[in-house]
Design an enzyme around this catalytic site. Structure first.
Site, short mmCIF file in Angstrom:
data_model
loop_
_atom_site.label_atom_id
_atom_site.label_comp_id
_atom_site.label_asym_id
_atom_site.label_seq_id
_atom_site.Cartn_x
_atom_site.Cartn_y
_atom_site.Cartn_z
N SER A 1 -63.87 -87.23 40.42
CA SER A 1 -64.95 -87.98 41.33
C SER A 1 -66.05 -86.73 41.25
CB SER A 1 -64.31 -87.84 42.72
OG SER A 1 -65.21 -87.84 43.72
N GLU B 1 -57.62 -99.20 35.84
CA GLU B 1 -58.49 -100.29 36.62
C GLU B 1 -59.41 -100.93 35.66
OE1 GLU B 1 -58.93 -97.54 40.83
OE2 GLU B 1 -60.35 -97.18 39.11
N HIS C 1 -42.55 -108.65 46.96
CA HIS C 1 -43.33 -108.61 47.69
C HIS C 1 -43.87 -107.18 48.27
CE1 HIS C 1 -41.63 -112.62 49.09
NE2 HIS C 1 -40.45 -112.34 48.70
N LYS D 1 -59.82 -85.25 43.16
CA LYS D 1 -59.43 -86.67 42.76
C LYS D 1 -59.15 -86.83 41.22
CE LYS D 1 -59.63 -90.19 44.68
NZ LYS D 1 -60.82 -91.09 45.12
#
Ligand code: ARG
Length: 460
Positions: A277, A290, A156, A283
């Site tokens: 970024s 992804e 979980h 970043k």
């Protein structure tokens, strides 16, 4: 030049050509199509349809076309042919005239495309196997580099019980081994040869179907001509295997995206597989991961798309089935890229073992150990579970870990708890107690790791 012009008095509209032509995408099967044609010309020769000289001339031109196909020098872009089959036939006729016009005797594009696409899928199964083995190799190498590392295990997405990092790696090895075996199964079932089935009913020419199958590396000919030309199960099985494997890659990506987050901080990804970024200079984004996760959408879509296309098609061949190719070609490309990038990500990751250990120690992940300790003191597990829960509440109130509570506090909750509880609450103790087949102890994980490393050689 269409292959079927005789029955028609006017040509195709340009819109019809757009919907009908498959050359823009089925050109990827050029080499398989030509190889199939060489074998077919030999079969026609043995059946007495082509003379030795005619067959030799056909084979010479086909071999040169095959070489051009493999070098990537065939000019598809300026061709107006409908598909790869008519492209090759047109090239033969251009060079050999009437001899070229004889090759299609007893054959249909229906058994031809079914054969070509099986050959194409079979070749890609071989290269995709190697890609999957590459991911397994990278997982085993990451496990070998960090054999001592302990990370929190989750259920979980709550810290549940500590596990060895290598155990996590080996979980994914199991998934990719199943993908390999699915590919092997798919290959066994696809390895029957449709050629000789004609358009749907078989052929009148006495070609030797066993010899054709053998020459093309199939284990046997397809046994029913109707099924042979209308079956696309082999594409569906490839798409299902790809979808399942992409789901595995996506879960791997998701785990690593989380482990790489500022919040977890368990690992850092290499510069070569991350991007920055345009606005925020600090970043370093896990784009490769992804995209491994994101590309599942189109791959699952191709599986769903072909299932829907095939559903309700009457026997035998229908042009709907031409829609089997673009999704499968795209899937093979995307799956290949994702498997390769997964290996690169794994090879370049830096595990922060100290941070992993710290996180594994936090979150009361040793509460099960306390319950099991109480079982050892003669308390039923359910009662021990309850007592351990009360200890967690007490530790939460005091803002400390279970092992930081003084003995009096523990004994005020359960008088069976003694001083010998503290070693039980140490991180390694709980992990190494799980010394059962499939468990996360150092001994079991090391044994499993060496078994997998040994088995790796036999996989390829
Ligand atoms: N381009 C077609 C396909 O991929 C080849 C078979 C065409 N057969 C036919 N009867 N029109 O399915």
């Amino acid at each position: 030049m269409a292959l079927w012009g005789g029955r028609f008095t006017s040509g195709s509209s340009s819109m019809f050509k757009q919907v009908n032509d498959s050359l823009p995408f089925d050109q990827v099967m050029a080499s398989q199509d030509i190889h199939g044609s060489i074998i077919w010309s030999r079969a026609l020769n043995k059946a007495g349809v082509l003379t030795d000289d005619e067959q030799a001339q056909l084979e010479a031109v086909l071999s040169s076309l095959k070489q051009q196909a493999e070098e990537g020098t065939l000019d598809f872009a300026s061709s107006a042919e409908e598909d790869i089959h008519s492209f090759v036939e047109a090239a033969l006729i251009e060079q050999l005239g009437d001899i070229g016009r004889k090759l299609h005797t007893g054959r249909s594009r229906n058994d031809q495309v079914a054969t070509d696409f099986r050959l194409w899928v079979r070749e890609h199964i071989e290269s995709l196997r190697e890609d999957i083995i590459g991911v397994i190799r990278s997982l085993l190498s990451a496990a070998s580099r960090h054999q001592e590392a302990i990370i929190p295990g989750y259920t979980h997405l709550q810290r549940a019980q500590p596990i060895h990092f290598a155990h996590w790696c080996l979980a994914y090895v199991e998934m990719f081994k199943r993908d390999l075996s699915r590919l092997d199964d798919a290959k066994k079932r696809l390895n029957q040869c449709p050629l000789g089935s004609g358009a749907l009913a078989g052929t009148t020419y006495p070609v030797d179907r066993d010899a054709i199958a053998e020459a093309l590396g199939f284990t046997s000919p397809c046994l029913n001509s109707l099924d042979a030309v209308s079956d696309r199960d082999f594409v569906l099985e490839l798409l299902f295997t790809a979808s399942t494997s992409m789901m595995h890659l996506s879960r791997l990506a998701e785990d690593m995206i989380f482990y790489n987050s500022g919040e977890a901080g368990f690992l850092q990804l290499g510069d070569s597989v991350t991007s920055g970024s345009s606005l925020m200079p600090q970043k370093k984004n896990p784009d490769a991961l992804e995209l491994m996760r994101g590309k599942c959408g189109r791959v699952f879509g191709s599986l769903q798309g072909l299932l829907v296309t095939m559903k309700g098609l009457p026997l035998a061949y229908n042009k709907d089935m031409q829609e089997d190719k673009e999704g499968a070609i795209d899937t093979v490309n995307q799956w290949h890229i994702c498997l390769c990038i997964a290996s690169e990500v794994l090879d370049s990751l830096q595990l922060n073992e100290a941070r992993c250990r710290e996180a594994a120690t936090q979150g009361y992940a040793n509460a099960t150990e306390l319950a099991d300790y109480l079982v050892g003191k003669g308390i039923p597990f359910r009662t021990g579970h309850d007592i351990s829960g009360q200890v967690v509440v007490h530790a939460l109130e005091k803002g400390c870990a279970i092992e930081d509570l003084p003995l009096e506090d523990l004994q005020s909750i359960c008088d069976k708890i003694e001083d010998d509880v503290y070693p039980v609450l140490q991180l390694e103790f709980g992990v190494n107690q799980r010394n059962i087949l499939g468990g996360t102890s150092k001994e079991t994980v090391t044994k499993a790791l060496y078994q997998e490393l040994e088995a790796l050689d036999k996989l390829s």
